[in-house]
Design a protein around this motif. Structure first.
Motif, short mmCIF file in Angstrom:
data_model
loop_
_atom_site.label_atom_id
_atom_site.label_comp_id
_atom_site.label_asym_id
_atom_site.label_seq_id
_atom_site.Cartn_x
_atom_site.Cartn_y
_atom_site.Cartn_z
N ILE A 52 0.83 -1.21 0.00
CA ILE A 52 0.00 0.00 0.00
C ILE A 52 0.87 1.26 0.00
CG2 ILE A 52 -1.64 1.37 1.36
CD1 ILE A 52 -3.06 -1.28 2.06
N PRO A 53 1.85 1.40 0.90
CA PRO A 53 2.71 2.59 0.81
C PRO A 53 3.63 2.56 -0.41
CG PRO A 53 3.45 1.14 2.57
CD PRO A 53 2.14 0.60 2.11
N LEU A 54 4.00 1.36 -0.87
CA LEU A 54 4.90 1.25 -2.03
C LEU A 54 4.22 1.77 -3.30
CD1 LEU A 54 7.61 0.20 -3.18
CD2 LEU A 54 6.47 -2.00 -3.55
N PHE A 55 2.97 1.36 -3.52
CA PHE A 55 2.24 1.75 -4.73
C PHE A 55 1.37 2.99 -4.54
CE2 PHE A 55 2.63 -2.98 -5.39
CZ PHE A 55 3.55 -2.91 -6.44
N HIS A 56 1.27 3.48 -3.29
CA HIS A 56 0.42 4.64 -2.98
C HIS A 56 -1.03 4.39 -3.37
CE1 HIS A 56 4.23 6.58 -2.33
NE2 HIS A 56 4.56 6.48 -3.60
N SER A 57 -1.46 3.14 -3.33
CA SER A 57 -2.82 2.81 -3.74
C SER A 57 -3.24 1.48 -3.14
CB SER A 57 -2.91 2.74 -5.27
OG SER A 57 -4.13 2.16 -5.68
N LYS A 58 -4.39 1.48 -2.47
CA LYS A 58 -4.91 0.22 -1.94
C LYS A 58 -5.34 -0.71 -3.07
CE LYS A 58 -6.56 1.74 2.60
NZ LYS A 58 -7.74 1.91 3.47
N ILE A 59 -5.92 -0.13 -4.12
CA ILE A 59 -6.42 -0.95 -5.23
C ILE A 59 -5.28 -1.70 -5.91
CG2 ILE A 59 -7.52 -0.89 -7.51
CD1 ILE A 59 -9.19 1.47 -6.50
N VAL A 60 -4.21 -0.99 -6.23
CA VAL A 60 -3.06 -1.64 -6.88
C VAL A 60 -2.44 -2.68 -5.95
CG1 VAL A 60 -0.76 -1.28 -7.86
CG2 VAL A 60 -2.58 0.37 -8.33
N ALA A 61 -2.32 -2.35 -4.67
CA ALA A 61 -1.75 -3.29 -3.70
C ALA A 61 -2.59 -4.56 -3.60
CB ALA A 61 -1.63 -2.62 -2.33
N VAL A 62 -3.91 -4.40 -3.59
CA VAL A 62 -4.81 -5.55 -3.49
C VAL A 62 -4.68 -6.43 -4.74
CG1 VAL A 62 -7.25 -6.23 -3.60
CG2 VAL A 62 -6.49 -4.56 -1.91
N ILE A 63 -4.68 -5.82 -5.90
CA ILE A 63 -4.59 -6.60 -7.15
C ILE A 63 -3.25 -7.30 -7.26
CG2 ILE A 63 -4.50 -6.41 -9.67
CD1 ILE A 63 -6.55 -4.14 -9.44
N PHE A 64 -2.16 -6.59 -6.95
CA PHE A 64 -0.83 -7.19 -7.09
C PHE A 64 -0.61 -8.32 -6.10
CE2 PHE A 64 3.91 -6.98 -6.50
CZ PHE A 64 4.23 -7.49 -7.76
N SER A 65 -0.98 -8.11 -4.84
CA SER A 65 -0.81 -9.18 -3.84
C SER A 65 -1.71 -10.37 -4.16
CB SER A 65 -1.13 -8.65 -2.43
OG SER A 65 -2.49 -8.26 -2.32
N SER A 66 -2.88 -10.11 -4.72
CA SER A 66 -3.79 -11.20 -5.08
C SER A 66 -3.27 -11.98 -6.28
CB SER A 66 -5.18 -10.64 -5.36
OG SER A 66 -5.70 -9.99 -4.22
N LEU A 67 -2.66 -11.29 -7.22
CA LEU A 67 -2.04 -11.97 -8.36
C LEU A 67 -0.91 -12.88 -7.88
CD1 LEU A 67 -1.71 -12.44 -11.39
CD2 LEU A 67 -0.26 -10.40 -11.48
N LEU A 68 -0.11 -12.40 -6.95
CA LEU A 68 0.95 -13.24 -6.38
C LEU A 68 0.35 -14.44 -5.65
CD1 LEU A 68 3.43 -10.54 -5.00
CD2 LEU A 68 3.62 -11.89 -7.10
N PHE A 69 -0.77 -14.23 -4.97
CA PHE A 69 -1.47 -15.33 -4.31
C PHE A 69 -1.92 -16.36 -5.33
CE2 PHE A 69 -5.66 -16.97 -2.80
CZ PHE A 69 -5.22 -17.68 -1.69
N GLY A 70 -2.46 -15.90 -6.46
CA GLY A 70 -2.87 -16.81 -7.52
C GLY A 70 -1.69 -17.59 -8.09
N LEU A 71 -0.59 -16.89 -8.33
CA LEU A 71 0.60 -17.54 -8.89
C LEU A 71 1.22 -18.53 -7.91
CD1 LEU A 71 2.26 -14.47 -10.64
CD2 LEU A 71 1.35 -16.52 -11.77
N ALA A 72 1.05 -18.28 -6.61
CA ALA A 72 1.61 -19.18 -5.59
C ALA A 72 0.94 -20.55 -5.63
CB ALA A 72 1.45 -18.57 -4.20
N HIS A 73 -0.24 -20.63 -6.24
CA HIS A 73 -0.94 -21.91 -6.34
C HIS A 73 -0.68 -22.61 -7.68
CE1 HIS A 73 -3.03 -20.08 -2.95
NE2 HIS A 73 -3.42 -21.29 -2.62
N TRP A 74 0.24 -22.06 -8.44
CA TRP A 74 0.70 -22.72 -9.66
C TRP A 74 1.90 -23.60 -9.30
CZ3 TRP A 74 4.95 -20.04 -12.75
CH2 TRP A 74 5.46 -20.89 -13.73
N ASN A 75 1.77 -24.89 -9.51
CA ASN A 75 2.85 -25.83 -9.20
C ASN A 75 3.81 -25.87 -10.39
OD1 ASN A 75 4.51 -28.04 -8.64
ND2 ASN A 75 2.89 -29.07 -7.50
N PHE A 76 4.80 -24.98 -10.38
CA PHE A 76 5.69 -24.84 -11.53
C PHE A 76 6.62 -26.04 -11.72
CE2 PHE A 76 8.14 -23.07 -8.04
CZ PHE A 76 9.42 -23.55 -8.27
#
Length: 221
Positions: free
Chosen positions: A149-173
């Motif tokens: 949130i402080p890095l991107f200065h936006s809650k929306i961007v922080a939510v989307i980016f952290s959620s994308l990482l959450f989605g990618l974490a469930h990919w068994n590469f």
């Protein structure tokens, strides 16, 4: 400018939490890929060890945040229960949408979970409904949102980016390429789930609300 609230006065503890999570997850993934253990039981035991090591270390690192969040949860129980209920309904709606609109199929991670559940149901239930919700919420919601949130200065961007990482974490590469339909759609599904968890966390200001919601969803799902 949006700011995150650091309960213990330092953001470094969140970076340390994420690094610990990545190191232990990588050790688990590469142990499986490199066949460090000759038997399935050996791989399962290593996975259990890594999972419980994660939860114990991360709980210790974020112990001050957990105290503050528990106070917030305890003094607003009714509001928390309502947010959990709304979150579960939103998760169900998103899941129904994805399963009916998108051609969702089992990805490698889901196949592994299904196999573990059929062979070792108690272990699968413990890891899926207790350990995973605690670790994932403390990493992807508590730590990442406090940092992003402080890095991107936006809650929306922080939510989307952290959620994308959450989605990618469930990919068994180690078992499947990201560039196939099942894995891509799995990431989309879980990114949406992550966004719902993040919204509930930011609204409740207590990680316990999303831990409980996550545990209930994993148990039901």
């Amino acid at each position: 400018m949006e700011k995150a609230h650091s309960n213990n006065g330092s953001y470094s503890i969140y970076w340390i939490t994420i690094v610990v999570f990545l190191i232990l997850q990588d050790s688990n993934w590469y142990a499986l890929k490199g066949n460090w253990f000759g038997s399935q039981n050996g791989r399962i035991l290593w996975g259990i060890f890594v999972s419980f090591a994660e939860v114990l270390i991360i709980l210790y690192l974020l112990r001050l945040d957990l105290k503050v969040d528990w106070y917030q949860f305890a003094r607003n129980k009714l509001q928390m229960l309502m947010l959990i209920l709304i979150g579960i309904i939103a998760l169900a709606g998103w899941s129904i949408f994805c399963n009916n609109i998108l051609p969702i199929t089992y990805n490698a991670n889901e196949r592994n979970i299904s196999s573990l559940s059929s062979q070792y149901p108690v272990i699968a239930l413990t890891l899926g409904s207790i350990v995973a919700p605690v670790v994932e919420e403390l990493v992807f919601r508590k730590s990442m949102l406090q940092l992003f949130i402080p890095l991107f200065h936006s809650k929306i961007v922080a939510v989307i980016f952290s959620s994308l990482l959450f989605g990618l974490a469930h990919w068994n590469f180690t078992q499947a390429s990201l560039f196939n339909q099942a894995e891509i759609l799995g990431v989309v599904l879980r990114t949406g789930i992550g966004i719902i968890f993040a919204c509930v966390y930011l609204k409740s200001k207590s990680i316990y609300s999303t831990m409980i919601m996550h545990a209930l969803w994993n148990f039901w799902d």
